[in-house]
Design a protein around this motif. Structure first.
Motif, mmCIF file in Angstrom:
data_model
loop_
_atom_site.group_PDB
_atom_site.id
_atom_site.type_symbol
_atom_site.label_atom_id
_atom_site.label_comp_id
_atom_site.label_asym_id
_atom_site.label_seq_id
_atom_site.Cartn_x
_atom_site.Cartn_y
_atom_site.Cartn_z
ATOM 1 N N THR A 39 0.847 -1.192 0.000
ATOM 2 C CA THR A 39 0.000 0.000 0.000
ATOM 3 C C THR A 39 0.880 1.238 0.000
ATOM 4 N N ARG A 243 -3.762 -14.749 0.039
ATOM 5 C CA ARG A 243 -2.692 -14.430 0.998
ATOM 6 C C ARG A 243 -3.203 -14.671 2.421
ATOM 7 N N ASN A 309 6.761 -15.354 2.214
ATOM 8 C CA ASN A 309 7.080 -13.941 2.463
ATOM 9 C C ASN A 309 7.382 -13.721 3.933
ATOM 10 N N GLY A 311 10.530 -11.080 5.694
ATOM 11 C CA GLY A 311 11.898 -11.011 6.192
ATOM 12 C C GLY A 311 12.906 -11.829 5.393
ATOM 13 N N GLY A 332 8.798 -7.451 0.173
ATOM 14 C CA GLY A 332 8.034 -6.226 0.360
ATOM 15 C C GLY A 332 8.941 -5.013 0.408
ATOM 16 N N ARG A 333 9.492 -4.752 1.620
ATOM 17 C CA ARG A 333 10.283 -3.529 1.800
ATOM 18 C C ARG A 333 11.483 -3.474 0.862
#
Ligand SMILES: Cc1cc2nc3c(=O)[nH]c(=O)nc-3n(C[C@H](O)[C@H](O)[C@H](O)COP(=O)(O)O)c2cc1C
Length: 380
Positions: A39, A243, A309, A311, A332-333
């Motif tokens: 998001t 998910r 997913n 880390g 993600g990050r």
């Protein structure tokens, strides 16, 4: 000699299965690095939560080295919205906006799924056009606030959904999937994770119903499975995934027996032949080693693809796919901060650090201006 060995092992890593093509459901992907849903709160809000501005298109284009991109959470209706400036997929303008993005991603050689989303109780009337939040039961989340144009506000107690409201939401998910295909997506990921509506039904911390949608494990899984069935009937099971995050405490959600709840769900998802399950292993964005759920067991009891997913770094991702523990790994990050993540992982290059200050702010800063490896000064 040592240098040769180092190069040899790098070459081996670059040849790792993580970087090889595969197929998820009926979708062929160029590598097994997935961009996780993120998001970013940069849709065109006064105009109706419409994606597809030039910076939105550029953001996804930059990240199309991913074998598969999963879009940011995308609400299926105005009341399914929980944050400012998140995009929807229920209006024609939204479908047209997404089309600009999917065309660009496809031209760059990647594939893209829409993450279709209803936030349930994690919202406020200031974000839903005045509508009261809806949820399985009238239980407000503790210590969760909503961010609105008026600032930070407490989340009100939601309205417990009627059976008709549940049927309406299932129909909206189905319509969202149809819209996603019209918008050029290759399929959808149903957002069943992170304490939003579907997860609120799954886990008994938010579901105290005593009708067909609450109580037993089978009843709590009913909404998720009705949505999967409706979406699969609309676009085909080979374009559908879900998910899940059995253990994450995010959004004040927990289950008294996650292993039992999610064992049943995974068994039922397997019977439906959907393309993939995407597990957030542990606490979203936090500890991976929480007790209470066996992801390897879930992987074994589901015949479709398993996307892992939470880390992951390069070595963990290479190992996960090489060992068969996962078919693909979502970042993600790392993808947020590294538009050329796949290239960097291939060669073992260092990664830019994500800047949390700009995760959800408007404009290009922290969105389309993270440097690629090429743009950086050469390392001596
Ligand atoms: C800025 C930001 C936005 C996110 N938005 C979503 C979202 O829309 N949908 C979702 O399922 N997860 C969302 N997540 C969770 C990520 O997809 C992912 O599960 C989490 O960051 C852990 O993966 P990582 O360690 O690779 O970053 C978001 C995370 C971040 C940091």
């Amino acid at each position: 000699m040592q240098a040769t060995q180092a190069r040899g092992s790098d070459a081996h890593s670059a040849d790792a299965k993580l970087f090889q093509p595969t197929r998820i459901g009926c979708i062929d992907i160029a590598n097994r690095v997935v961009m996780a849903p993120l998001t970013r709160c940069r849709a065109d809000e006064p105009a109706g939560d419409v994606p597809g501005s030039d910076i939105n298109v550029e953001y996804y284009r930059q990240r199309s080295g991913a074998g598969l991109i999963i879009s940011e959470g995308t609400q299926i209706s105005p009341v399914g919205k929980g944050y400012m400036a998140t995009p929807g997929i229920y209006s024609e303008a939204q479908v047209e906006g997404w089309r600009r993005i999917t065309d660009t991603v496809h031209a760059a050689g990647s594939k893209m799924l829409a993450q279709i989303w209803h936030v349930g109780r994690i919202t406020h009337p200031a974000l839903t056009g005045g509508a009261q939040p809806i949820a399985p039961s009238a239980i407000a989340p503790r210590d969760v606030v909503a961010y609105t144009h008026q600032g930070k506000v407490d989340i009100p107690t939601p309205q417990a959904m009627s059976v008709q409201q549940i049927a309406d939401v299932v129909a909206q998910f189905r319509q969202a999937a149809a819209n996603a295909l019209r918008a050029g997506f290759d399929g959808v990921e149903i957002h069943g994770a992170n304490g939003y509506l579907i997860d609120q039904f799954l886990r008994d911390g938010a579901n105290r119903r005593d009708d067909a949608y609450g109580g037993s494990v089978a009843a709590r899984c009913r909404l998720a499975l009705e949505i999967v069935d409706a979406v699969a009937a609309e676009i085909g099971a080979a374009r559908v995934g879900i998910r899940l995050s059995p253990l994450t405490p995010f959004n004040d959600l927990a289950d008294s027996d996650p292993q039992r709840t999610f064992d049943h769900l995974v068994e039922q998802l397997d019977a439906r032949g959907i393309a993939f399950v995407h597990f957030i292993e542990g606490s979203t964005g936090g500890a991976r080693d929480l007790p209470g759920f066996d992801y390897a067991k879930a992987r074994k009891s589901f015949r479709g693809a398993y996307i892992a997913n939470n880390g992951y770094d390069r070595a963990m991702a290479i190992e996960a796919v090489e060992s068969g523990r996962a078919d693909a790994v979502a970042f993600g990050r790392a993808f947020l901060a590294n538009p050329d993540l796949v290239q960097r992982l291939r060669v073992g290059a260092p990664l830019n650090a994500p800047d949390a200050q700009t995760f959800y702010t408007p404009g290009a800063a922290g969105y389309t201006d993270y440097p690629t490896l090429d743009a950086q000064p050469a390392v001596a």
